[in-house]
Design a protein around this motif. Structure first.
Motif, mmCIF file in Angstrom:
data_model
loop_
_atom_site.group_PDB
_atom_site.id
_atom_site.type_symbol
_atom_site.label_atom_id
_atom_site.label_comp_id
_atom_site.label_asym_id
_atom_site.label_seq_id
_atom_site.Cartn_x
_atom_site.Cartn_y
_atom_site.Cartn_z
ATOM 1 N N VAL A 367 -4.943 4.185 -4.319
ATOM 2 C CA VAL A 367 -4.689 5.393 -5.108
ATOM 3 C C VAL A 367 -5.704 5.460 -6.245
ATOM 4 C CG1 VAL A 367 -3.026 6.665 -6.514
ATOM 5 C CG2 VAL A 367 -2.241 5.318 -4.549
ATOM 6 N N VAL A 381 -2.737 14.226 -7.451
ATOM 7 C CA VAL A 381 -1.690 14.210 -6.421
ATOM 8 C C VAL A 381 -1.755 15.520 -5.646
ATOM 9 C CG1 VAL A 381 -0.169 12.688 -7.749
ATOM 10 C CG2 VAL A 381 0.049 15.169 -7.977
ATOM 11 N N VAL A 387 6.082 14.958 -6.163
ATOM 12 C CA VAL A 387 5.826 13.594 -6.634
ATOM 13 C C VAL A 387 6.623 13.304 -7.900
ATOM 14 C CG1 VAL A 387 4.054 11.981 -7.411
ATOM 15 C CG2 VAL A 387 3.548 13.570 -5.554
ATOM 16 N N LEU A 435 3.259 8.723 -2.329
ATOM 17 C CA LEU A 435 2.082 9.406 -1.802
ATOM 18 C C LEU A 435 1.811 9.081 -0.343
ATOM 19 C CD1 LEU A 435 -0.370 8.985 -4.821
ATOM 20 C CD2 LEU A 435 0.796 11.070 -4.090
ATOM 21 N N TRP A 438 1.721 11.690 2.582
ATOM 22 C CA TRP A 438 0.631 12.633 2.854
ATOM 23 C C TRP A 438 -0.465 11.925 3.640
ATOM 24 C CZ3 TRP A 438 3.432 13.344 -1.636
ATOM 25 C CH2 TRP A 438 3.887 14.654 -1.867
ATOM 26 N N ALA A 442 -4.050 10.482 -2.466
ATOM 27 C CA ALA A 442 -4.532 11.422 -3.476
ATOM 28 C C ALA A 442 -5.661 10.813 -4.274
ATOM 29 C CB ALA A 442 -3.395 11.801 -4.423
#
Length: 454
Positions: A367, A381, A387, A435, A438, A442
């Motif tokens: 991240v 994000v 989130v 996260l 996804w 991000a």
């Protein structure tokens, strides 16, 4: 365009008042487009110049915004609604990492400085007609500005960075003017501009500060002023590097009529070198430093150096209004500064360790995050609301990026001022887990490497 709401009036003031009533009553929602000038003029049977004057009044009051050929629309939020009201409640089980406050444990004991200020006031009470600024504070500020290579100039003392910036903008700009600002940037400044009838021209940034090309584009697009955060940028932690400062000075030197305001509010809590933009050729400039982060938010005091005309205008308006900042407060800040009550190395080192711990733990989980200096870490994000809600369930409350953004992508601001480095791993694990739903993580670039663009 306006649904069932009918605008009436024959004079500009009447038309503006009718639109403002619709906004305050909720009939005209934020973002609602207004009729083109000529269309509304024809409907009301008035000259288009009358409608133009009404729209100008509304823009100056911060009720509407105008975007050239795209027309005018009701502002997304009323100018009197602060962005910091966009926040989540903090459940009893959760840690609040959203408020942006310095760590109270790193603030100095004010007792000795307050006692010294009180004794000075007893010996020589301040009276009407006395100098507005404390000589000791002026000497300390002047020496610090000179040591950082700033051009010499008069110094003003005001009630915090935002107070100084507001006074400068009011004395140099007119309603409708555009100001180039960082995006994401300081929410209070983004609120202030429309409240003054000014328009924000967003400038993207990375960890080294505003992007030179983006600044040049904003200035060439008509922005008459620029506000740049030198270090501890809120919300991203960006800090000007020597190379970036040189690039920005080149942009400004080609546009000497642009008003330059440098906000160095991180002075006292960061030990990164200061790279000034002032002196690049800007005719009108100011550098503002605040006591709030190093000594406490309740010490509402800032010092600013600038060119004679700009600072002279600020001091002139101050004399007509507040008059001066309390000398008790000025003497207190000067005493804290003189005695090094909050050593920069110790304070900056503590915040660096907390930022580094979180950024490192996030990087270990793929991240990307940003935080070169100051109190905050910015985490890009894909969806702020989702989130944020998921983090609250896991016991963390952080600030939504919507408070700070104009056109930049979504993100979250995490205030690490009181985040124990030992807890950074747990926060990073929770955020990475949220996260993971996804595709990709991000903040990662196309090649999988963290992106420097915020």
């Amino acid at each position: 365009m306006l649904g069932d709401y009918r605008i009436t009036g024959r004079r500009a003031s009447e038309i503006a008042a009718e639109i403002e009533r619709g906004v305050s009553g909720g009939q005209l929602a934020p973002g609602t487009p207004l009729p083109p000038l000529r269309d509304l003029a024809a409907e009301l049977g008035v000259n288009p110049n009358t409608v133009a004057a009404a729209y100008r009044l509304l823009r100056d009051r911060g009720v509407i915004e105008t975007a050239g050929r795209k027309g005018s629309r009701i502002r997304p939020r009323p100018a009197h609604t602060p962005r910091d009201e966009i926040r989540l409640p903090v459940p009893a089980h959760a840690r609040d990492l959203s408020d942006g406050n310095p760590d109270p444990a790193l603030l100095p004991d004010l007792t000795p400085a307050l006692a010294a200020a009180a004794e000075a006031a007893r010996r020589e009470p301040v009276r009407y007609g006395d100098p507005a600024a404390d000589p000791g504070l002026l000497a300390l500020a002047g020496a610090a500005f000179a040591a950082d290579g700033l051009p010499s100039g008069p110094i003003a003392v005001a009630s915090g960075s935002l107070d100084t910036i507001e006074r400068i903008l009011v004395t140099r700009l007119r309603p409708g003017d555009a100001v180039a600002v960082e995006d994401p940037g300081w929410g209070s400044l983004l609120d202030l501009l429309p409240a003054l009838g000014l328009r924000a021209a967003p400038v993207r940034l990375d960890d080294a500060g505003p992007l030179p090309g983006a600044l040049a584009e904003a200035l060439d697009g008509g922005a008459r002023a620029v506000v740049v955060t030198s270090r501890a940028q809120n919300p991203t932690g960006a800090a000007l590097t020597a190379g970036r400062a040189e690039e920005l000075r080149a942009v400004l030197s080609a546009r000497p009529d642009v008003l330059l305001i440098e906000d160095d509010h991180g002075h006292g809590i960061v030990d990164l070198p200061y790279h000034p933009l002032a002196g690049a050729g800007s005719r009108h400039w100011a550098v503002v430093r605040s006591a709030a982060k190093a000594y406490g938010p309740d010490l509402r005091l800032s010092v600013a150096v600038g060119d004679e005309d700009t600072v002279g205008r600020v001091l002139g308006r101050q004399r007509l209004g507040a008059g001066w900042v309390s000398h008790l407060l000025q003497h207190t800040v000067a005493e804290l500064w003189r005695t090094d009550a909050a050593p920069v190395g110790r304070v900056a080192g503590a915040y660096r360790a907390r930022r580094g711990a979180l950024i490192g733990e996030l990087a270990a989980r793929g991240v990307a995050a940003h935080g070169a200096s100051g109190l905050n870490v910015w985490v890009p994000v894909p969806d702020e609301a989702v989130v944020l809600a998921a983090l609250v369930q896991r016991g963390w409350v952080v600030a939504p990026g919507a408070r700070y953004r104009l056109q930049s992508p979504p993100g979250l601001r995490v205030t690490v001022a009181q985040l124990d480095p030992a807890d950074a791993g747990r926060l990073a694990e929770d955020l990475a887990s949220v996260l993971s739903g996804w595709h990709g993580i991000a903040g990662a670039g196309a090649d999988g490497a963290p992106s420097r663009l915020i």
